[in-house]
Design a protein around this motif. Structure first.
Motif, PDB file in Angstrom:
ATOM      1  N   VAL A  99      38.908  28.671  15.644  1.00 24.49           N
ATOM      2  CA  VAL A  99      39.106  28.203  14.294  1.00 24.49           C
ATOM      3  C   VAL A  99      37.752  27.790  13.819  1.00 24.49           C
ATOM      4  O   VAL A  99      37.179  26.583  13.957  1.00 24.49           O
ATOM      5  CB  VAL A  99      40.291  27.211  14.063  1.00 24.49           C
ATOM      6  N   ASP A 100      36.510  28.440  13.506  1.00 25.29           N
ATOM      7  CA  ASP A 100      35.342  27.985  12.923  1.00 25.29           C
ATOM      8  C   ASP A 100      35.029  28.590  11.696  1.00 25.29           C
ATOM      9  O   ASP A 100      35.732  29.106  10.897  1.00 25.29           O
ATOM     10  CB  ASP A 100      34.383  28.422  13.930  1.00 25.29           C
ATOM     11  N   GLU A 101      33.644  28.354  11.284  1.00 23.20           N
ATOM     12  CA  GLU A 101      33.144  28.956   9.890  1.00 23.20           C
ATOM     13  C   GLU A 101      33.596  30.397   9.769  1.00 23.20           C
ATOM     14  O   GLU A 101      33.824  30.802   8.635  1.00 23.20           O
ATOM     15  CB  GLU A 101      31.686  28.462   9.913  1.00 23.20           C
ATOM     16  N   ARG A 102      33.341  30.987  10.818  1.00 18.18           N
ATOM     17  CA  ARG A 102      33.416  32.612  10.688  1.00 18.18           C
ATOM     18  C   ARG A 102      35.058  32.917  10.241  1.00 18.18           C
ATOM     19  O   ARG A 102      35.406  33.746   9.483  1.00 18.18           O
ATOM     20  CB  ARG A 102      32.973  33.305  11.952  1.00 18.18           C
ATOM     21  N   PHE A 103      35.914  32.211  10.781  1.00 17.23           N
ATOM     22  CA  PHE A 103      37.365  32.345  10.698  1.00 17.23           C
ATOM     23  C   PHE A 103      37.736  32.024   9.202  1.00 17.23           C
ATOM     24  O   PHE A 103      38.309  32.627   8.600  1.00 17.23           O
ATOM     25  CB  PHE A 103      38.080  31.470  11.604  1.00 17.23           C
ATOM     26  N   PHE A 104      37.060  30.845   8.772  1.00 17.66           N
ATOM     27  CA  PHE A 104      37.481  30.248   7.377  1.00 17.66           C
ATOM     28  C   PHE A 104      36.927  31.476   6.440  1.00 17.66           C
ATOM     29  O   PHE A 104      37.567  31.490   5.358  1.00 17.66           O
ATOM     30  CB  PHE A 104      36.666  29.066   7.098  1.00 17.66           C
ATOM     31  N   VAL A 105      35.923  32.108   6.585  1.00 16.43           N
ATOM     32  CA  VAL A 105      35.125  33.083   5.700  1.00 16.43           C
ATOM     33  C   VAL A 105      36.044  34.189   5.557  1.00 16.43           C
ATOM     34  O   VAL A 105      36.241  34.870   4.565  1.00 16.43           O
ATOM     35  CB  VAL A 105      33.680  33.353   6.081  1.00 16.43           C
TER      36      VAL A 105
END
Length: 269
Positions: free
Chosen positions: A51-57
């Motif tokens: 759950v990091d920026e890549r997942f958010f995007v």
């Protein structure tokens, strides 16, 4: 009152007759959300999806999908059913998001390619809804005067958050959440104050009746988000950072999704 009558009164009638939320279904939906957040977090951990920026995007198109589907339902481009209005519509979108993630994961595993492919599949779903809107555009009209109320209100609201962020670390470290929920508060304020809409959520509706103005939404948002962030950042420091990130992602969705829905159903008719 039997179980069926209880369920029909507190869960079916509010959807069938567009009555908004009540205390009973609000508490039940909140409980379901809390359990769902924990189960989804455990699922992501087992799948080794961070759950990091890549997942958010990658998740953004699915976050947009919910309010887009709801607004298209309200203006008559999609049929009004239990699966296209809240909360049923959000269960449907969550199902799409989870099923899509699982399908991509089964094919790729926890590979870096998972995030862009998952994201692109979501944008395909968004494009499908937009295509339906485009081919039915002759049935849609736009309230262009909406922006003369919305933009100044949003500017004032977000400027207030910017000022708070300069003084308080808690706000500064979580600006995106405060900005998002003040965006949501602004869409509610403008829709009710200037265009005759009404508030569906029981707490906000009670506060508006008590204070006599939808502007109280800003105070409600400020208090609730501050309390939530304080608990996450100050009282849960020993918890898994990814769990904290996932809860914050949920808080973002609870602001951005309804805010975008409010904007679209007020702007389009």
């Amino acid at each position: 009152m039997g179980l069926y009558e209880f369920f029909y009164r507190y869960f079916v009638e509010p959807i069938k007759y567009n009555q908004g939320y009540n205390v009973v279904n609000t508490l039940v939906y909140a409980l379901i959300l809390g359990v769902a957040v924990l189960l989804l977090y455990k699922m992501l951990k087992r799948m080794r999806v961070k759950v990091d920026e890549r997942f958010f995007v990658a998740l953004m198109p699915y976050i947009i999908l919910g309010p887009l589907m709801r607004s298209m339902t309200d203006i008559g481009l999609l049929p009004r059913t239990y699966l296209t209005v809240s909360p049923g519509g959000y269960f449907v979108i969550a199902g799409f998001a989870i099923a899509s993630l699982f399908a991509v994961w089964r094919h790729l595993g926890p590979d870096d390619r998972l995030y862009p492919i998952y994201r692109d599949f979501g944008w395909v779903l968004v494009a499908g809804l937009l295509f339906i809107m485009v081919i039915n555009w002759d049935r849609v009209s736009v309230r262009w005067d909406y922006f003369k109320y919305f933009l100044p209100s949003l500017l004032v609201a977000e400027s207030f958050i910017w000022l708070l962020s300069r003084k308080f670390e808690l706000v500064r470290n979580n600006k995106i959440l405060f900005y998002t929920h003040f965006y949501d508060a602004t869409t509610t304020f403008v829709g009710i104050q200037f265009f005759g809409f009404w508030e569906q959520h029981v707490l906000a509706r009670t506060l508006m009746n008590l204070f006599g103005t939808p502007a109280v939404m800003y105070l409600e948002k400020l208090v609730i988000i501050t309390l939530v962030i304080y608990v996450l950042d100050r009282l849960m420091t020993d918890e898994d950072p990814e769990l904290i990130n996932f809860v914050k992602l949920t808080v973002f969705i609870l602001g951005f999704g309804p805010g975008t829905r409010n904007l679209l159903i007020t702007l389009l008719r």
